[in-house]
Scaffold this active site. Structure first.
Site, PDB file in Angstrom:
ATOM      1  N   TYR A 146      27.091   7.493 -13.284  1.00 56.40           N
ATOM      2  CA  TYR A 146      26.197   8.641 -13.083  1.00 56.40           C
ATOM      3  C   TYR A 146      25.160   8.718 -14.193  1.00 56.40           C
ATOM      4  O   TYR A 146      24.000   9.033 -13.960  1.00 56.40           O
ATOM      5  CB  TYR A 146      26.981   9.961 -13.023  1.00 56.40           C
ATOM      6  CG  TYR A 146      26.081  11.081 -12.589  1.00 56.40           C
ATOM      7  CD1 TYR A 146      25.885  11.350 -11.240  1.00 56.40           C
ATOM      8  CD2 TYR A 146      25.357  11.825 -13.519  1.00 56.40           C
ATOM      9  CE1 TYR A 146      25.007  12.337 -10.827  1.00 56.40           C
ATOM     10  CE2 TYR A 146      24.474  12.812 -13.124  1.00 56.40           C
ATOM     11  CZ  TYR A 146      24.304  13.068 -11.769  1.00 56.40           C
ATOM     12  OH  TYR A 146      23.431  14.038 -11.355  1.00 56.40           O
ATOM     13  N   PHE A 165      -1.110  12.492   9.170  1.00 55.46           N
ATOM     14  CA  PHE A 165      -1.174  11.157   9.772  1.00 55.46           C
ATOM     15  C   PHE A 165       0.193  10.561  10.033  1.00 55.46           C
ATOM     16  O   PHE A 165       0.360   9.753  10.937  1.00 55.46           O
ATOM     17  CB  PHE A 165      -1.992  10.223   8.853  1.00 55.46           C
ATOM     18  CG  PHE A 165      -1.469  10.214   7.449  1.00 55.46           C
ATOM     19  CD1 PHE A 165      -0.495   9.335   7.070  1.00 55.46           C
ATOM     20  CD2 PHE A 165      -1.929  11.148   6.515  1.00 55.46           C
ATOM     21  CE1 PHE A 165       0.024   9.366   5.776  1.00 55.46           C
ATOM     22  CE2 PHE A 165      -1.418  11.179   5.230  1.00 55.46           C
ATOM     23  CZ  PHE A 165      -0.439  10.286   4.866  1.00 55.46           C
ATOM     24  N   LYS A 216       5.318  -1.479  -4.326  1.00 54.41           N
ATOM     25  CA  LYS A 216       4.183  -2.378  -4.082  1.00 54.41           C
ATOM     26  C   LYS A 216       4.249  -3.534  -5.090  1.00 54.41           C
ATOM     27  O   LYS A 216       5.099  -4.412  -4.947  1.00 54.41           O
ATOM     28  CB  LYS A 216       2.861  -1.611  -4.192  1.00 54.41           C
ATOM     29  CG  LYS A 216       2.566  -0.712  -2.991  1.00 54.41           C
ATOM     30  CD  LYS A 216       3.338   0.564  -2.989  1.00 54.41           C
ATOM     31  CE  LYS A 216       2.769   1.607  -2.066  1.00 54.41           C
ATOM     32  NZ  LYS A 216       3.631   2.813  -2.020  1.00 54.41           N
ATOM     33  N   ARG A 236      -6.683   4.611   8.480  1.00 50.59           N
ATOM     34  CA  ARG A 236      -7.100   5.166   7.185  1.00 50.59           C
ATOM     35  C   ARG A 236      -8.498   5.738   7.375  1.00 50.59           C
ATOM     36  O   ARG A 236      -9.501   5.152   6.994  1.00 50.59           O
ATOM     37  CB  ARG A 236      -7.113   4.106   6.080  1.00 50.59           C
ATOM     38  CG  ARG A 236      -5.776   3.527   5.726  1.00 50.59           C
ATOM     39  CD  ARG A 236      -4.914   4.360   4.787  1.00 50.59           C
ATOM     40  NE  ARG A 236      -4.217   5.463   5.381  1.00 50.59           N
ATOM     41  CZ  ARG A 236      -3.253   6.144   4.747  1.00 50.59           C
ATOM     42  NH1 ARG A 236      -2.881   5.827   3.527  1.00 50.59           N
ATOM     43  NH2 ARG A 236      -2.668   7.168   5.327  1.00 50.59           N
ATOM     44  N   ASP A 255      -2.577   5.517 -11.934  1.00 46.87           N
ATOM     45  CA  ASP A 255      -1.696   5.217 -10.813  1.00 46.87           C
ATOM     46  C   ASP A 255      -1.524   3.696 -10.850  1.00 46.87           C
ATOM     47  O   ASP A 255      -2.401   2.942 -10.441  1.00 46.87           O
ATOM     48  CB  ASP A 255      -2.295   5.683  -9.486  1.00 46.87           C
ATOM     49  CG  ASP A 255      -1.359   5.398  -8.306  1.00 46.87           C
ATOM     50  OD1 ASP A 255      -0.532   4.469  -8.415  1.00 46.87           O
ATOM     51  OD2 ASP A 255      -1.459   6.103  -7.281  1.00 46.87           O
ATOM     52  N   PHE A 277      -5.793   9.659  -3.098  1.00 50.03           N
ATOM     53  CA  PHE A 277      -4.721   9.070  -2.309  1.00 50.03           C
ATOM     54  C   PHE A 277      -3.949  10.234  -1.698  1.00 50.03           C
ATOM     55  O   PHE A 277      -3.798  11.274  -2.316  1.00 50.03           O
ATOM     56  CB  PHE A 277      -3.803   8.141  -3.117  1.00 50.03           C
ATOM     57  CG  PHE A 277      -2.855   7.440  -2.196  1.00 50.03           C
ATOM     58  CD1 PHE A 277      -3.328   6.458  -1.330  1.00 50.03           C
ATOM     59  CD2 PHE A 277      -1.530   7.830  -2.091  1.00 50.03           C
ATOM     60  CE1 PHE A 277      -2.484   5.866  -0.400  1.00 50.03           C
ATOM     61  CE2 PHE A 277      -0.683   7.239  -1.160  1.00 50.03           C
ATOM     62  CZ  PHE A 277      -1.166   6.254  -0.321  1.00 50.03           C
ATOM     63  N   THR A 278      -3.464  10.036  -0.488  1.00 50.52           N
ATOM     64  CA  THR A 278      -2.895  11.138   0.301  1.00 50.52           C
ATOM     65  C   THR A 278      -1.827  11.935  -0.450  1.00 50.52           C
ATOM     66  O   THR A 278      -1.952  13.152  -0.621  1.00 50.52           O
ATOM     67  CB  THR A 278      -2.304  10.572   1.601  1.00 50.52           C
ATOM     68  OG1 THR A 278      -1.390   9.524   1.255  1.00 50.52           O
ATOM     69  CG2 THR A 278      -3.392  10.015   2.514  1.00 50.52           C
TER      70      THR A 278
END
Ligand code: P61
Length: 463
Positions: free
Chosen positions: A78, A455, A264, A388, A221, A130-131
């Site tokens: 944990y 979306f 990514k 997009r 980011d 970015f969304t």
């Protein structure tokens, strides 16, 4: 930089295949039934009905044997899992930040960061929205302000650094609202919504100078920043023989912290982190993590996930990996270009973005051309892509109207280490066939619109 065995100009996958996942082919009738069932939204289709899945490069990478071996070494304690310390040292080594809080994925990190740094009424400038990032900024009481260079909004402009920040736009905002209302600038590497477009080191250096003068932190980011580093080496003076990992460090060293979706660049199926240098921010992030993610040494992940991430980070900065990554995306892009299919230029790193405005000039933006093109490509070929454009951009919170972005795109996103060159040939053929009968394609109307990130779950009907 020698990224091939024999100095050839072509690229090849720097791996061989040990295990395969069988694909399922479907008939046109089956696909038509599937897309109707999904409300003409590729996000709502089932993976089993997809032939080649170019919905996203997020969490869809093939992990290496070393990553899988790392999964077997998960320390599922944990607290204080050994795998956390491996992750922490990989982040320190390759990204260079002192403090790391793992999160379940990128938006978990965005949530922590937005809650810590943004106060009600603040303005958060960024190199394109970015969304998820913008939504977290808004939910924390901030307003996002786009300060990317104008070139980024023009799919045909071939400017090599379309991810650059326009310092005049930033300065205009700072003068208007005051630097104390700007908690940080949100800087994305290889800007996703612009087509996977990089910022330059020179631009970041100027930005750093500006931000130092005004006391504004830069939060990166870092999701696709190794890919951004590749373009800096390729296109920017002075970097042609700098190793990728050194470019990545130079970028991170000029920023104050980062949010990361490790799904990514970092080659894992799940995971992310928040990282920073400031001790107080770290203490707050660690503490908020226990509310939203889990204890600060696991952040919503299993120990094995953190181990795979630590190894994935190491593999992501290798020259041969990135050469093949970029090479494969370009291979597809060039085929489409040669056939005259309108795509975003220059070709980015993680996807080919089809320009739906030019592909379907007969469809009004309020009839969602990119959404219908993505649906049509699925019906045509079983290839899954992503809208997009007007659907993704959502509504302006003040006027309630569709934002109608300049970019109305369909993203063919290439998962890392998953598909072959022959798959890219099939994709190109399918898109080109569709381009030839583009006049037949009709628009859509939205019949269900969810409140957040519409979306993902919106439903449509053909007009
Ligand atoms: C993608 F349609 N990207 O490109 P999380 N920053 C950046 C991302 O690209 C990103 C996140 C933060 C996805 C998944 C996705 O509108 C969408 O790990 C530059 O997904 O939480 C994610 O990281 C968030 C697809 C996200 C979307 C939002 O496919």
């Amino acid at each position: 930089m020698n990224t091939t065995q024999h100095e050839h100009h072509s690229w090849a996958e720097p791996y061989k295949i040990k295990m395969v996942e069988l694909l399922r082919m479907t008939t046109r009738e089956e696909r038509l039934a599937a897309i109707r069932e999904a409300g003409y939204n590729t996000f709502l289709t089932r993976s089993r009905d997809v032939y080649i899945d170019l919905l996203t490069d997020s969490g869809t990478s093939a992990m290496s044997d070393r990553q899988w071996a790392g999964m077997m070494r998960g320390d599922e304690a944990y607290s204080g899992s050994e795998n956390f310390y491996h992750l922490e040292s990989a982040v320190r080594e390759y990204y260079g930040y002192r403090h790391v809080v793992p999160t379940h994925q990128g938006r978990g990190a965005e949530n922590l960061m937005s809650k810590i740094l943004i106060r009600e009424g603040d303005y958060v400038p960024g190199n394109m929205y970015f969304t998820t990032t913008r939504l977290h900024q808004e939910m924390a009481g901030g307003t996002f302000v786009d300060v990317i260079v104008d070139e980024a909004h023009d799919p045909q402009d071939r400017f090599p650094f379309k991810g650059n920040v326009d310092l005049d736009k930033l300065d205009e905002l700072v003068r208007e609202v005051g630097a104390d209302r700007v908690p940080y600038i949100s800087l994305e590497g290889n800007v996703n919504m612009a087509g996977g477009q990089p910022f330059s080191m020179a631009n970041l250096r100027l930005l750093r100078g500006y931000c130092d003068k005004h006391g504004i932190p830069i939060i990166l980011d870092a999701t696709r920043t190794v890919e951004n580093s590749w373009f800096i080496r390729e296109r920017e003076d002075g970097y042609s023989s700098t190793p990728l990992r050194a470019i990545l460090r130079e970028i991170c060293d000029m920023t104050d912290g980062c949010t990361m979706s490790a799904k990514k660049d970092a080659l894992v199926n799940i995971g992310g982190f928040f990282a920073c240098n400031d001790g107080d921010v770290f203490l707050k992030a660690k503490n908020l993590a226990v509310v939203y993610e889990g204890l600060h040494t696991y952040g919503g992940l299993a120990g094995r996930d953190m181990e795979a991430m630590a190894q994935g980070i190491r593999e992501s900065v290798t020259e041969e990996h990135m050469a093949a990554r970029i090479g494969q995306v370009r291979y597809l892009g060039r085929k489409l270009e040669a056939a005259g299919v309108p795509i975003v230029e220059p070709i980015g790193s993680h996807a080919i973005f089809i320009d739906a405005r030019r592909f379907l000039p007969h469809i009004d933006q309020e009839q969602y051309p990119a959404q219908s093109l993505a649906a049509e490509l699925f019906i045509e070929s079983g290839i899954r892509s992503m809208e997009r454009g007007n659907v993704s951009a959502g509504r302006d919170p003040v006027t309630g109207r569709n934002r109608q972005p300049k970019l109305e795109l369909v993203r063919l996103t290439i998962p890392r280490r998953v598909y072959t060159q022959a798959h890219m040939d099939v994709v190109a053929e399918a898109v080109i066939d569709l381009y030839r009968r583009r006049e037949e394609i009709r628009g859509l109307k939205m019949v269900y619109e969810p409140e957040y990130l519409r979306f993902f779950q919106a439903r449509f009907e053909p007009l």
